[in-house]
Design a protein around this motif. Structure first.
Motif, PDB file in Angstrom:
ATOM      1  N   GLY A  59     -13.714  23.178 101.539  1.00 44.43           N
ATOM      2  CA  GLY A  59     -14.548  24.158 102.238  1.00 44.43           C
ATOM      3  C   GLY A  59     -15.555  24.812 101.324  1.00 44.43           C
ATOM      4  O   GLY A  59     -16.699  25.066 101.730  1.00 44.43           O
ATOM      5  N   GLY A 110     -16.420  17.874  99.245  1.00 45.22           N
ATOM      6  CA  GLY A 110     -16.849  18.705 100.356  1.00 45.22           C
ATOM      7  C   GLY A 110     -18.352  18.886 100.385  1.00 45.22           C
ATOM      8  O   GLY A 110     -18.976  18.861 101.457  1.00 45.22           O
ATOM      9  N   ALA A 392      -6.423  20.946 108.274  1.00 48.86           N
ATOM     10  CA  ALA A 392      -7.723  21.474 107.848  1.00 48.86           C
ATOM     11  C   ALA A 392      -8.501  20.434 107.060  1.00 48.86           C
ATOM     12  O   ALA A 392      -9.711  20.247 107.261  1.00 48.86           O
ATOM     13  N   LEU A 396     -12.162  18.862 108.125  1.00 51.56           N
ATOM     14  CA  LEU A 396     -13.308  19.062 107.244  1.00 51.56           C
ATOM     15  C   LEU A 396     -13.895  17.736 106.783  1.00 51.56           C
ATOM     16  O   LEU A 396     -15.107  17.631 106.579  1.00 51.56           O
ATOM     17  N   PRO A 400     -17.549  18.181 108.880  1.00 58.02           N
ATOM     18  CA  PRO A 400     -17.634  19.335 107.969  1.00 58.02           C
ATOM     19  C   PRO A 400     -18.440  20.506 108.501  1.00 58.02           C
ATOM     20  O   PRO A 400     -18.202  21.645 108.109  1.00 58.02           O
ATOM     21  N   LEU A 403     -16.934  23.969 109.814  1.00 60.21           N
ATOM     22  CA  LEU A 403     -16.498  25.071 108.962  1.00 60.21           C
ATOM     23  C   LEU A 403     -17.333  26.320 109.183  1.00 60.21           C
ATOM     24  O   LEU A 403     -16.841  27.442 109.024  1.00 60.21           O
ATOM     25  N   GLN A 409     -13.116  28.971 111.951  1.00 62.81           N
ATOM     26  CA  GLN A 409     -12.688  30.027 111.037  1.00 62.81           C
ATOM     27  C   GLN A 409     -11.589  30.895 111.644  1.00 62.81           C
ATOM     28  O   GLN A 409     -10.560  31.164 111.003  1.00 62.81           O
TER      29      GLN A 409
END
Length: 770
Positions: A59, A110, A392, A396, A400, A403, A409
């Protein structure tokens, strides 16, 4: 004498006769462990928790990518390889250092994740400014309080028959389809009832996705870019429908039928809410019901999430387990009733997830449900922080951009707090259970009731506290009575509403869904009554300035630190949470906001006699106005005042004439000039004089009526041309001038940001004819 010797040596001295080899001889201090060794021991104690930080690192890399002001080079995609190789080389000799390098590799992965789809997706569409005829295959249908909204795939823009001959129209129909989706709201009186898979042709006015309401606000263009949406608009005439002309997404037609039947069987707002619970579509819910659910803290019930999936899977598990118990003993002993029920519940949950649109909370819940099912089949416990981390990380890696959304969230924050809280309280409950075993049946019954009640309250408090910072950042609202509303509404949803909805879906092939939709409607009406009652309490929903982005990041990091570690240093997350929640005290919001079309200009005046003031010209968007006011913690346009026609307001901070307003929202700052007189009007001379004075020594000049047609070197200028080119603007007035930030400067050159528009070339005069 022995006492005298002890006093002389002191309480920490070695005993008399200690040898020369003693490490504490002559009062020498004991050797201290090196900080690196202490950290290594700490990490060794937390060894099982290091893997939980991999999705956190993912993240962080995703946030780094979206925080850039320009698109990284293609070499950015290979950035994870060097730290990954280093982690593999260090794994055998320095495992803790290898974990640190591995987290760096996860962060690099990420950051590289969103770059690939961003380079692969088609750029934003250039939509014609005039009305067009659009034709495409219906991908989904959303019910609205008035009318319907269709999402079209393979859309083509056709020339209108009144303006084009047959050859031109044929060439338009032969043109390739648009690479992005088009969303059109049909007229409320349109009798057409399109279904997914039909072809719809309609004359409509289309617009590209809107820019953020102000620099730093929610980026609609970024969300539309990654979702595949290219344009949206409204129909100008009736739609023609060609049934079955294309293919629809899985279960899209079934979703539309279930939604239509639920709305038809349950009248009013309850029918729209029931349809939302069954299919995930909230577009048919009236704004008043949405506001009541939001202000009472029950909006999460409208978003199909883990609660709904857990109810569906729980009911399916119980039904299959009951059916297995009724089997003959010879067959029942040869199968695992619990395993079969778990697999059937997972299948029911997967069907419901696809039916409801597979939003982020559903995907997260289904991923964890799959892990729980695997744990049941293997005889192990899977509902843990590790299962949450796996879910998670999977989301992601697959998507992605999610997020950045409030759904991702808030969903993961709530589950993280609940699972970490359960891990903390579980051993204490085991000890209490042993203590209750020694008491009589009355004590055990009272203890169970107390645990059930305390568990429900603690669950609401934990989930509410974990999601509050994210709600403040995205929506600028704080619900105070959510625990009371959820204490009534959640049991109603679990016991009556969702089981009745499942029964209604099962009875729809036989046309008997009304038998189950009626009690479902009763339960929804009760939930709406609870929402309206709680929302009417004083101070039920407070409007507050949104948390800054860095404050939300600090709060989230503190929450993760507090929940993921197991030893005493987890308490270091509390200062980070406090810092993040108090970040608004260190961040000054802008004093002046100008919308992307300059039809909305908002000013915030500090002090007791201040407030929010808005100039709204014809065509100014109420949605944009409310979003601008939320940046200051002001709820809706009702709490904003218009600029006076003439005279003073806000204790002299605003001084207006029909031509312009002089603004000084804070003591000791420079002035800004808002010019509002029409060009070449009766106030033209006064307007020109004010402009010359402001350009000579002012801080900022805002011209709403037209582009500024004079040189202005002494002040920052925001006019119709600049907002047309660079989007909305934010202004901070300082002592020595103004700091102006445009939306284009804030977001930079990214694939979802449209390029600067080019002024139209002047038309060439016609050639002289002989």
């Amino acid at each position: 004498m022995s006492g005298v010797g002890t006093l002389a040596r002191g309480p920490g001295a070695p005993p008399a006769g200690a040898g020369a080899g003693s490490p504490a001889r002559f009062g020498a201090p004991l050797p201290l462990r090196r900080p690196a060794a202490a950290l290594s021991d700490r990490l060794a104690a937390e060894r099982g928790r290091l893997a939980l930080w991999l999705p956190v690192a993912l993240g962080a890399g995703i946030l780094l990518y979206f925080g850039l002001r320009s698109e990284p080079s293609p070499a950015w995609r290979w950035l994870p390889l060097p730290p990954l190789a280093g982690a593999l080389l260090l794994a055998a000799r320095r495992p803790h250092l290898a974990w640190g390098v591995g987290l760096l590799a996860a962060a690099a992965r990420g950051g590289a994740g969103p770059a690939r789809p961003a380079a692969r997706l088609s750029p934003p569409l250039a939509v014609p400014a005039r009305a067009v005829v659009v034709a495409g295959i219906v991908e989904s249908v959303a019910l609205l309080p008035q009318g319907r909204r269709v999402t079209l795939a393979e859309a083509r823009l056709l020339a209108e028959a009144a303006e084009a001959d047959a050859a031109q129209r044929a060439s338009s129909e032969a043109a390739p389809p648009l690479p992005r989706l088009v969303r059109v709201r049909l007229r409320s009186d349109d009798p057409a009832r399109p279904m997914p898979g039909d072809r719809v042709t309609v004359r409509a006015l289309l617009r590209p996705p809107a820019a953020p309401a102000y620099p730093g606000a929610w980026d609609f263009q970024r969300a539309a870019f990654f979702s595949g949406l290219g344009a949206s608009g409204f129909a100008l005439g009736p739609a023609s429908v060609e049934p079955g002309a294309g293919r629809a997404p899985p279960l899209a037609a079934l979703r539309a039928r279930i939604e239509a039947r639920a709305v038809a069987a349950i009248p009013g707002e309850a029918g729209a809410v029931a349809a939302a619970l069954l299919t995930g579509g909230q577009s048919a819910i009236p704004p008043t019901a949405l506001a009541a659910m939001r202000d009472s803290g029950l909006a999460h019930l409208l978003s199909v999430s883990g609660l709904h999936l857990a109810i569906v899977m729980g009911v399916a598990f119980a039904v299959v387990r009951l059916f297995a118990a009724a089997l003959p003993a010879a067959l029942a002993l040869r199968i695992s009733a619990k395993g079969c029920a778990a697999v059937a519940a997972l299948a029911a949950g997967g069907f419901y997830m696809i039916l409801a649109g597979a939003e982020v909370p559903m995907r997260r819940s289904f991923a964890m449900a799959a892990l729980v099912t695997l744990g049941i089949l293997l005889g192990r416990r899977a509902l843990s922080l590790r299962g949450l981390a796996l879910a998670a990380a999977a989301l992601l890696l697959l998507d992605p951009v999610q997020l950045l959304g409030p759904s991702f969230q808030m969903s993961f924050a709530a589950v993280l707090a609940l699972v970490a809280g359960w891990e903390w309280v579980r051993p204490r409950l085991a000890a209490a259970r042993l203590a209750r075993a020694e008491s009589g049946w009355a004590g055990r019954l009272a203890g169970r009731a107390l645990v059930w009640l305390a568990g429900g309250v603690a669950t609401s408090l934990l989930a509410g506290a974990a999601t509050t910072p994210f709600g403040l950042h995205h929506f600028g609202r704080l619900q105070l009575y959510g625990v009371a509303a959820n204490a009534v509404a959640v049991p109603l949803t679990s016991v009556l509403v969702m089981p009745a909805g499942m029964a209604a879906v099962a009875l729809m092939p036989f046309g008997l869904e009304g038998l189950a939709l009626a009690p479902m409607g009763w339960g929804v009406e009760a939930i709406l009554a609870v929402a309206r009652t709680v929302a009417s309490w004083p101070g039920a929903a407070l409007a507050l300035p949104p948390l800054p982005a860095w404050g939300l990041a600090a709060t989230a990091f503190g929450m993760v630190w507090l929940c993921l570690w197991r030893t005493g240093w987890r308490a270091l997350g509390v200062p980070a949470i406090v810092l993040g929640l108090s970040s608004g005290a260190f961040e000054r919001p802008p004093d002046l906001l100008v919308s992307a079309d300059a039809r909305l200009i908002a000013l915030r005046v500090a002090g007791d006699g201040g407030g929010a003031f808005v100039q709204r010209l014809a065509g100014g968007s109420a949605f944009t106005r409310d979003a601008m006011l939320r940046a200051w913690g002001v709820e809706g346009g009702a709490q904003a005042q218009p600029f006076p026609e003439s005279g003073e307001a806000a204790g002299g901070a605003i001084r207006c004439t029909p031509a312009a307003c002089l603004l000084r929202p804070r003591e000791g700052t420079a002035d800004a000039l808002l010019v509002r007189a029409a060009p070449r009007g009766p106030q033209e001379n006064a307007r020109h004089a004010l402009l010359e004075e402001a350009c000579a020594g002012g801080a900022a000049v805002v011209v709403a009526a037209e582009p500024l047609r004079m040189r202005c070197r002494g002040a920052a200028v925001i006019d119709r041309f600049r907002v047309w080119r660079d989007g909305p603007h934010a202004v901070w007035l300082e002592r020595d001038g103004a700091r102006v930030v445009s939306d284009r400067a804030f977001r930079g050159a990214r694939p979802w940001v449209p390029p600067p528009p080019r002024p139209r070339a002047p038309a060439e005069p016609p050639a002289p004819t002989e």
